[in-house]
Motif scaffolding. Structure first.
Motif, PDB file in Angstrom:
ATOM      1  N   CYS A 246       1.250  -1.122   0.001  1.00  0.00           N
ATOM      2  CA  CYS A 246      -0.076  -0.155  -0.046  1.00  0.00           C
ATOM      3  C   CYS A 246       0.675   1.215   0.405  1.00  0.00           C
ATOM      4  N   GLU A 247       0.767   1.887  -1.247  1.00  0.00           N
ATOM      5  CA  GLU A 247       1.643   2.877  -1.363  1.00  0.00           C
ATOM      6  C   GLU A 247       1.435   4.498  -0.707  1.00  0.00           C
ATOM      7  N   THR A 248       1.447   4.541   0.253  1.00  0.00           N
ATOM      8  CA  THR A 248       0.505   6.033   1.352  1.00  0.00           C
ATOM      9  C   THR A 248       1.642   6.960   1.718  1.00  0.00           C
ATOM     10  N   SER A 249       0.637   7.803   1.339  1.00  0.00           N
ATOM     11  CA  SER A 249       1.931   9.252   2.247  1.00  0.00           C
ATOM     12  C   SER A 249       0.735   9.507   3.650  1.00  0.00           C
ATOM     13  N   MET A 250       0.379   8.640   4.582  1.00  0.00           N
ATOM     14  CA  MET A 250       0.155   8.490   5.645  1.00  0.00           C
ATOM     15  C   MET A 250       0.993   8.618   6.882  1.00  0.00           C
ATOM     16  N   PHE A 251       2.409   8.058   6.433  1.00  0.00           N
ATOM     17  CA  PHE A 251       3.565   8.676   6.703  1.00  0.00           C
ATOM     18  C   PHE A 251       3.989   9.648   7.136  1.00  0.00           C
ATOM     19  N   ASP A 252       3.995  10.804   6.378  1.00  0.00           N
ATOM     20  CA  ASP A 252       3.912  12.321   7.003  1.00  0.00           C
ATOM     21  C   ASP A 252       3.346  12.697   7.913  1.00  0.00           C
ATOM     22  N   TYR A 253       2.493  12.043   8.451  1.00  0.00           N
ATOM     23  CA  TYR A 253       2.373  12.070   9.991  1.00  0.00           C
ATOM     24  C   TYR A 253       2.207  11.691  10.958  1.00  0.00           C
ATOM     25  N   ILE A 254       3.378  11.098  10.832  1.00  0.00           N
ATOM     26  CA  ILE A 254       4.317  10.556  12.183  1.00  0.00           C
ATOM     27  C   ILE A 254       3.974  10.566  13.638  1.00  0.00           C
ATOM     28  N   ASP A 255       4.239  12.854  13.431  1.00  0.00           N
ATOM     29  CA  ASP A 255       4.103  12.827  14.686  1.00  0.00           C
ATOM     30  C   ASP A 255       2.429  13.531  14.984  1.00  0.00           C
ATOM     31  N   ILE A 256       2.154  13.044  14.277  1.00  0.00           N
ATOM     32  CA  ILE A 256       1.189  13.599  14.783  1.00  0.00           C
ATOM     33  C   ILE A 256      -0.105  12.188  15.000  1.00  0.00           C
ATOM     34  N   GLY A 257       0.339  11.112  14.836  1.00  0.00           N
ATOM     35  CA  GLY A 257       0.123   9.540  14.676  1.00  0.00           C
ATOM     36  C   GLY A 257      -0.663   8.864  13.599  1.00  0.00           C
ATOM     37  N   TYR A 258      -0.673   7.768  13.580  1.00  0.00           N
ATOM     38  CA  TYR A 258      -1.867   7.310  12.309  1.00  0.00           C
ATOM     39  C   TYR A 258      -2.033   5.463  12.958  1.00  0.00           C
ATOM     40  N   CYS A 259      -2.978   5.171  12.317  1.00  0.00           N
ATOM     41  CA  CYS A 259      -3.698   4.097  11.939  1.00  0.00           C
ATOM     42  C   CYS A 259      -3.849   3.611  10.932  1.00  0.00           C
ATOM     43  N   MET A 260      -3.230   2.594  10.942  1.00  0.00           N
ATOM     44  CA  MET A 260      -2.395   1.807   9.530  1.00  0.00           C
ATOM     45  C   MET A 260      -3.107   0.239   9.122  1.00  0.00           C
ATOM     46  N   ALA A 261      -4.791   0.044   8.637  1.00  0.00           N
ATOM     47  CA  ALA A 261      -4.798  -1.343   8.627  1.00  0.00           C
ATOM     48  C   ALA A 261      -5.219  -2.064   6.657  1.00  0.00           C
ATOM     49  N   TRP A 262      -5.163  -3.556   7.381  1.00  0.00           N
ATOM     50  CA  TRP A 262      -5.589  -3.871   6.032  1.00  0.00           C
ATOM     51  C   TRP A 262      -7.136  -4.796   5.965  1.00  0.00           C
ATOM     52  N   PHE A 263      -7.954  -4.258   5.646  1.00  0.00           N
ATOM     53  CA  PHE A 263      -9.477  -5.584   5.401  1.00  0.00           C
ATOM     54  C   PHE A 263      -9.186  -5.953   4.323  1.00  0.00           C
ATOM     55  N   ARG A 264     -10.303  -6.833   4.602  1.00  0.00           N
ATOM     56  CA  ARG A 264     -10.721  -7.956   3.373  1.00  0.00           C
ATOM     57  C   ARG A 264     -11.913  -7.433   3.636  1.00  0.00           C
ATOM     58  N   GLN A 265     -13.042  -7.727   2.054  1.00  0.00           N
ATOM     59  CA  GLN A 265     -13.634  -8.564   1.379  1.00  0.00           C
ATOM     60  C   GLN A 265     -14.209  -9.359   0.470  1.00  0.00           C
TER      61      GLN A 265
END
Length: 127
Positions: free
Chosen positions: A22-41
């Motif tokens: 999963c290519e993501t820009s979410m890591f830019d927010y590491i100082d704020i904190g984040y949660c990432m997950a894999w879902f399936r359906q």
């Protein structure tokens, strides 16, 4: 806008392995904190959380994933991974990457906990 682009899905025989990315820009927010997950359906089934990872590195797995799947984050590559081993036909599904700000708390396998979603990548496991 948070970027989440999945890849790595495909067809594999039972017992095989796949690594989803999963290519993501979410890591830019590491100082704020984040949660990432894999879902399936899978068709006709509810979306279920498979694995989650917090910005502090804490990882969580559902019962079906424990011992077989590994979630990891590589900041230098701006990519979230899901290594899946010992796959069974029951693992066949569309897999989605999800993310939200703030470190993972209770409810990390609930859809409502994530505002940002990728388009998904299909995994098909044949017997």
């Amino acid at each position: 806008q948070v970027r989440l682009v999945e890849s790595g899905g495909g067809s594999v025989q039972a017992g095989g392995s796949l690594r989803l990315a999963c290519e993501t820009s979410m890591f830019d927010y590491i100082d704020i904190g984040y949660c990432m997950a894999w879902f399936r359906q899978d068709a006709g089934k509810e979306r279920e959380g498979v694995a989650a990872i917090s910005s502090d590195g804490k990882t969580m797995y559902n019962d079906s994933a424990k011992g077989r799947f590994t979630i990891s984050q590589v900041h230098a590559e701006k990519t979230l991974y899901l290594q899946m081993n010992s796959l069974t036909p029951e693992d066949s599904a569309m897999y989605y990457c999800a993310a939200d700000l703030a470190t993972c708390t209770t409810g990390y396998f609930e859809e409502y906990a994530y505002r940002y979603w990728g388009q998904g990548t299909q995994v098909t496991v044949s017997s």
